[in-house]
Scaffold this motif. Structure first.
Motif, PDB file in Angstrom:
ATOM      1  N   LYS A  26       0.670  -1.159   0.106  1.00  0.00           N
ATOM      2  CA  LYS A  26       0.229   0.090   0.067  1.00  0.00           C
ATOM      3  C   LYS A  26       0.968   1.591   0.369  1.00  0.00           C
ATOM      4  N   ALA A  27       1.802   1.779   0.571  1.00  0.00           N
ATOM      5  CA  ALA A  27       2.898   2.384   1.030  1.00  0.00           C
ATOM      6  C   ALA A  27       3.367   2.843  -0.712  1.00  0.00           C
ATOM      7  N   LYS A  28       4.038   1.929  -1.015  1.00  0.00           N
ATOM      8  CA  LYS A  28       4.739   2.224  -2.308  1.00  0.00           C
ATOM      9  C   LYS A  28       3.789   2.342  -3.402  1.00  0.00           C
ATOM     10  N   GLU A  29       2.561   2.084  -3.599  1.00  0.00           N
ATOM     11  CA  GLU A  29       0.793   2.686  -4.033  1.00  0.00           C
ATOM     12  C   GLU A  29       0.754   4.182  -4.085  1.00  0.00           C
ATOM     13  N   MET A  30       1.061   4.528  -2.777  1.00  0.00           N
ATOM     14  CA  MET A  30       0.857   5.629  -2.547  1.00  0.00           C
ATOM     15  C   MET A  30       1.881   6.939  -2.944  1.00  0.00           C
ATOM     16  N   LEU A  31       2.787   5.942  -2.657  1.00  0.00           N
ATOM     17  CA  LEU A  31       4.137   6.532  -3.023  1.00  0.00           C
ATOM     18  C   LEU A  31       4.251   7.026  -4.636  1.00  0.00           C
ATOM     19  N   TYR A  32       4.068   5.758  -5.200  1.00  0.00           N
ATOM     20  CA  TYR A  32       3.841   5.890  -7.144  1.00  0.00           C
ATOM     21  C   TYR A  32       2.584   6.826  -7.782  1.00  0.00           C
ATOM     22  N   THR A  33       1.869   7.146  -6.647  1.00  0.00           N
ATOM     23  CA  THR A  33       0.185   7.213  -7.832  1.00  0.00           C
ATOM     24  C   THR A  33      -0.334   8.390  -6.412  1.00  0.00           C
ATOM     25  N   GLN A  34      -0.229   8.882  -5.706  1.00  0.00           N
ATOM     26  CA  GLN A  34      -0.374  10.022  -4.664  1.00  0.00           C
ATOM     27  C   GLN A  34       0.566  10.598  -4.569  1.00  0.00           C
ATOM     28  N   VAL A  35       1.786   9.948  -3.728  1.00  0.00           N
ATOM     29  CA  VAL A  35       3.242  11.474  -3.934  1.00  0.00           C
ATOM     30  C   VAL A  35       3.512  12.200  -5.316  1.00  0.00           C
ATOM     31  N   TYR A  36       3.675  11.209  -6.071  1.00  0.00           N
ATOM     32  CA  TYR A  36       4.116  11.884  -7.370  1.00  0.00           C
ATOM     33  C   TYR A  36       2.792  10.777  -8.067  1.00  0.00           C
ATOM     34  N   PRO A  37       3.099  11.473  -9.825  1.00  0.00           N
ATOM     35  CA  PRO A  37       1.566  11.327  -9.867  1.00  0.00           C
ATOM     36  C   PRO A  37       2.039  10.416 -11.392  1.00  0.00           C
ATOM     37  N   SER A  38       2.317   9.229 -11.221  1.00  0.00           N
ATOM     38  CA  SER A  38       2.915   7.826 -12.069  1.00  0.00           C
ATOM     39  C   SER A  38       3.986   8.110 -12.781  1.00  0.00           C
ATOM     40  N   HIS A  39       4.308   9.144 -12.860  1.00  0.00           N
ATOM     41  CA  HIS A  39       5.700   9.537 -13.439  1.00  0.00           C
ATOM     42  C   HIS A  39       6.805  10.671 -12.533  1.00  0.00           C
ATOM     43  N   GLY A  40       7.737  10.153 -12.789  1.00  0.00           N
ATOM     44  CA  GLY A  40       8.775  11.652 -11.983  1.00  0.00           C
ATOM     45  C   GLY A  40      10.070  11.203 -12.892  1.00  0.00           C
ATOM     46  N   TYR A  41      11.098  11.233 -11.511  1.00  0.00           N
ATOM     47  CA  TYR A  41      12.425  10.720 -11.474  1.00  0.00           C
ATOM     48  C   TYR A  41      12.891  10.366 -10.764  1.00  0.00           C
ATOM     49  N   THR A  42      13.898   9.409 -10.538  1.00  0.00           N
ATOM     50  CA  THR A  42      14.628   8.657  -9.374  1.00  0.00           C
ATOM     51  C   THR A  42      15.504   9.478  -8.506  1.00  0.00           C
ATOM     52  N   ILE A  43      15.961   8.836  -7.557  1.00  0.00           N
ATOM     53  CA  ILE A  43      15.858   9.595  -6.648  1.00  0.00           C
ATOM     54  C   ILE A  43      17.352  10.215  -7.063  1.00  0.00           C
ATOM     55  N   TYR A  44      18.374   9.259  -6.993  1.00  0.00           N
ATOM     56  CA  TYR A  44      19.921   9.095  -7.010  1.00  0.00           C
ATOM     57  C   TYR A  44      20.512   9.528  -8.515  1.00  0.00           C
ATOM     58  N   THR A  45      19.548   9.252  -9.240  1.00  0.00           N
ATOM     59  CA  THR A  45      20.507   9.270 -10.617  1.00  0.00           C
ATOM     60  C   THR A  45      19.599  10.421 -11.644  1.00  0.00           C
ATOM     61  N   GLY A  46      18.143  10.923 -11.087  1.00  0.00           N
ATOM     62  CA  GLY A  46      17.491  11.253 -12.238  1.00  0.00           C
ATOM     63  C   GLY A  46      16.544  11.128 -13.812  1.00  0.00           C
ATOM     64  N   CYS A  47      16.901   9.594 -13.535  1.00  0.00           N
ATOM     65  CA  CYS A  47      16.093   9.203 -14.731  1.00  0.00           C
ATOM     66  C   CYS A  47      15.007   8.890 -14.949  1.00  0.00           C
ATOM     67  N   PRO A  48      14.495   9.370 -15.340  1.00  0.00           N
ATOM     68  CA  PRO A  48      12.553   9.494 -15.925  1.00  0.00           C
ATOM     69  C   PRO A  48      12.116   7.774 -15.547  1.00  0.00           C
ATOM     70  N   TRP A  49      10.690   8.213 -14.642  1.00  0.00           N
ATOM     71  CA  TRP A  49      10.260   6.946 -14.471  1.00  0.00           C
ATOM     72  C   TRP A  49       8.366   7.138 -14.553  1.00  0.00           C
ATOM     73  N   HIS A  50       7.938   6.088 -15.126  1.00  0.00           N
ATOM     74  CA  HIS A  50       6.390   5.896 -15.140  1.00  0.00           C
ATOM     75  C   HIS A  50       6.181   3.984 -14.902  1.00  0.00           C
TER      76      HIS A  50
END
Length: 244
Positions: A26-50
């Protein structure tokens, strides 16, 4: 009237959704869809993800220049987004320098300590699933970083440098002994560590504490950090009071 009702409904939805994640899934689901809008950049390298239409969390390694940074056997995990515990979950299996009872019990029962403590220790479960400490990361970098202590100077061997390219590119260096995070997030890491120290009884080594004190001063709270912290508070009901 319809507009007012929609606004009230939106506020009600946020209130209902806010609360401690009941599980790591549930924490991961909240992270990927509510903290981030189903896309963003990875923390250590700034790679785009979706997130794909098939609900897969993928990293665009080509876009950040890391397509050739991993051996073939690691590519599957490298292309996957994982929820990274910036403060490793193994660090807070201890509280105030002593092993939590759940960790002791897990060893006696030959169980995985993280999984066992999530099931049997409510405070550990809350700490483990706290969104303050979770960030999207390149899966294989998450694996390589593991639970190594942070540093800003090389120590150990088997050095790996992941240098993300592009507008959001960042660099992390990982050796057999330490992880050297990008300068852009060092203050963020420090403030999360101090939050875990005050909230969950994490005991930092003298070396880590001194390093984090320095990082927190050199890298003050950014607008990006503020925005993320505010969103986390709306999602789970609380955030890091040090990230304000």
């Amino acid at each position: 009237m319809r507009i007012l009702f929609a606004l009230l409904l939106g506020l009600t939805t946020i209130t209902v959704q806010a609360g401690a994640p009941s599980s790591f899934s549930k924490a991961k689901e909240m992270l990927y869809t509510q903290v981030y809008p189903s896309h963003g950049y990875t923390i250590y390298t700034g790679c785009p993800w979706h997130i794909t239409k098939g609900n897969k969390k993928v990293v665009d390694l080509e876009a950040c220049g890391l397509a050739n940074a991993f051996p073939k056997k690691q590519m599957k995990r490298a292309q996957r987004v994982e929820a990274e515990h910036v403060i490793p979950a193994s660090w807070f299996l201890k509280k105030n320098g002593q092993w939590r009872q759940c960790a002791i019990d897990a060893k006696q029962h030959h169980k995985n300590a993280r999984k066992y403590c999530q099931k049997h220790d409510p405070e550990y479960r809350r700490a483990h699933n706290d969104l303050v400490n979770l960030f999207p990361s390149v899966g294989q970098i998450n694996a390589d970083r593991s639970n190594k202590p942070y540093a800003e100077a090389l120590s150990g061997n088997k050095e790996k440098t992941f240098r993300g390219q592009g507008e959001n590119g960042r660099t992390i260096v990982i050796t057999s002994r330490v992880a050297i995070p990008p300068k852009e997030i060092r203050g963020d890491v420090a403030r999360i560590a101090f939050y875990y120290e005050r909230t969950y009884g994490l005991k930092l080594s003298k070396r880590q504490n001194e390093l984090f004190e320095q990082w927190s001063k050199i890298d003050p709270v950014s607008q990006e950090e503020l925005a993320r912290n505010d969103k986390i508070k709306r999602v789970q009901g609380w955030s890091n009071p040090l990230q304000k």
